[in-house]
Write a protein that holds these residues in place. Structure first.
Motif, PDB file in Angstrom:
ATOM      1  N   ILE A 199       0.870  -1.170   0.000  1.00 32.29           N
ATOM      2  CA  ILE A 199       0.000   0.000   0.000  1.00 32.29           C
ATOM      3  C   ILE A 199       0.911   1.226   0.000  1.00 32.29           C
ATOM      4  N   PRO A 200       0.551   2.276  -0.744  1.00 32.21           N
ATOM      5  CA  PRO A 200       1.395   3.478  -0.745  1.00 32.21           C
ATOM      6  C   PRO A 200       1.639   4.011   0.673  1.00 32.21           C
ATOM      7  N   TYR A 201       2.849   4.476   0.878  1.00 33.01           N
ATOM      8  CA  TYR A 201       3.241   5.037   2.169  1.00 33.01           C
ATOM      9  C   TYR A 201       2.260   6.110   2.620  1.00 33.01           C
ATOM     10  N   SER A 202       1.858   6.979   1.689  1.00 29.11           N
ATOM     11  CA  SER A 202       0.977   8.092   2.048  1.00 29.11           C
ATOM     12  C   SER A 202      -0.365   7.601   2.593  1.00 29.11           C
ATOM     13  N   THR A 203      -0.855   6.498   2.074  1.00 35.09           N
ATOM     14  CA  THR A 203      -2.123   5.940   2.553  1.00 35.09           C
ATOM     15  C   THR A 203      -1.968   5.404   3.963  1.00 35.09           C
ATOM     16  N   VAL A 204      -0.927   4.620   4.193  1.00 32.87           N
ATOM     17  CA  VAL A 204      -0.692   4.051   5.519  1.00 32.87           C
ATOM     18  C   VAL A 204      -0.450   5.169   6.532  1.00 32.87           C
ATOM     19  N   HIS A 224      -7.832  -5.723   0.941  1.00 40.20           N
ATOM     20  CA  HIS A 224      -6.475  -5.765   0.394  1.00 40.20           C
ATOM     21  C   HIS A 224      -5.460  -6.053   1.505  1.00 40.20           C
ATOM     22  N   MET A 225      -5.625  -5.410   2.649  1.00 41.96           N
ATOM     23  CA  MET A 225      -4.709  -5.620   3.772  1.00 41.96           C
ATOM     24  C   MET A 225      -4.737  -7.066   4.233  1.00 41.96           C
ATOM     25  N   VAL A 226      -5.933  -7.634   4.350  1.00 37.76           N
ATOM     26  CA  VAL A 226      -6.076  -9.021   4.801  1.00 37.76           C
ATOM     27  C   VAL A 226      -5.507  -9.988   3.757  1.00 37.76           C
ATOM     28  N   ASP A 227      -5.672  -9.656   2.482  1.00 35.87           N
ATOM     29  CA  ASP A 227      -5.092 -10.488   1.421  1.00 35.87           C
ATOM     30  C   ASP A 227      -3.568 -10.527   1.526  1.00 35.87           C
ATOM     31  N   GLN A 228      -2.970  -9.420   1.930  1.00 39.51           N
ATOM     32  CA  GLN A 228      -1.512  -9.337   2.065  1.00 39.51           C
ATOM     33  C   GLN A 228      -1.017  -9.938   3.386  1.00 39.51           C
ATOM     34  N   ASP A 229      -1.817  -9.810   4.442  1.00 37.50           N
ATOM     35  CA  ASP A 229      -1.448 -10.343   5.763  1.00 37.50           C
ATOM     36  C   ASP A 229      -2.682 -10.949   6.420  1.00 37.50           C
ATOM     37  N   LYS A 276     -10.216  -8.254   9.290  1.00 41.97           N
ATOM     38  CA  LYS A 276     -10.974  -7.322   8.454  1.00 41.97           C
ATOM     39  C   LYS A 276     -12.148  -6.719   9.216  1.00 41.97           C
ATOM     40  N   SER A 277     -12.777  -7.509  10.071  1.00 46.08           N
ATOM     41  CA  SER A 277     -13.952  -7.017  10.804  1.00 46.08           C
ATOM     42  C   SER A 277     -13.591  -5.908  11.790  1.00 46.08           C
ATOM     43  N   VAL A 278     -12.334  -5.797  12.151  1.00 43.45           N
ATOM     44  CA  VAL A 278     -11.888  -4.700  13.007  1.00 43.45           C
ATOM     45  C   VAL A 278     -11.397  -3.535  12.145  1.00 43.45           C
ATOM     46  N   LEU A 279     -10.660  -3.843  11.087  1.00 43.98           N
ATOM     47  CA  LEU A 279     -10.087  -2.805  10.242  1.00 43.98           C
ATOM     48  C   LEU A 279     -11.127  -1.864   9.655  1.00 43.98           C
TER      49      LEU A 279
END
Length: 71
Positions: A26-31, A48-53, A58-61
């Motif tokens: 994910i772009p640095y600026s987004t994070v 996308h985050m859950v797919d990567q890690d 996801k239910s919390v994110l």
């Protein structure tokens, strides 16, 4: 633990914004914007985050929201 605390703990545990950006592709600026409270995490970004890690929840994110800034 609140969703924002969950996210901030994840960032801290994984070496900071730059490392999380690389880890999750994910772009640095987004994070950085999520970390500082300027933006939240939507459904697509959370997926996308859950797919990567798969260790992320996801239910919390999806409840990480932008923080309202007072003037």
């Amino acid at each position: 633990m609140s969703p924002r605390k969950y996210w901030n703990a994840y960032v801290k545990k994984n070496g900071g914004v730059r490392h999380v950006s690389e880890r999750l592709s994910i772009p640095y600026s987004t994070v950085y914007a999520v970390h500082t409270g300027h933006r939240g995490i939507g459904k697509k970004l959370a997926q996308h985050m859950v797919d990567q890690d798969p260790n992320l929840d996801k239910s919390v994110l999806v409840f990480v929201t932008a923080e309202k800034k007072s003037n």
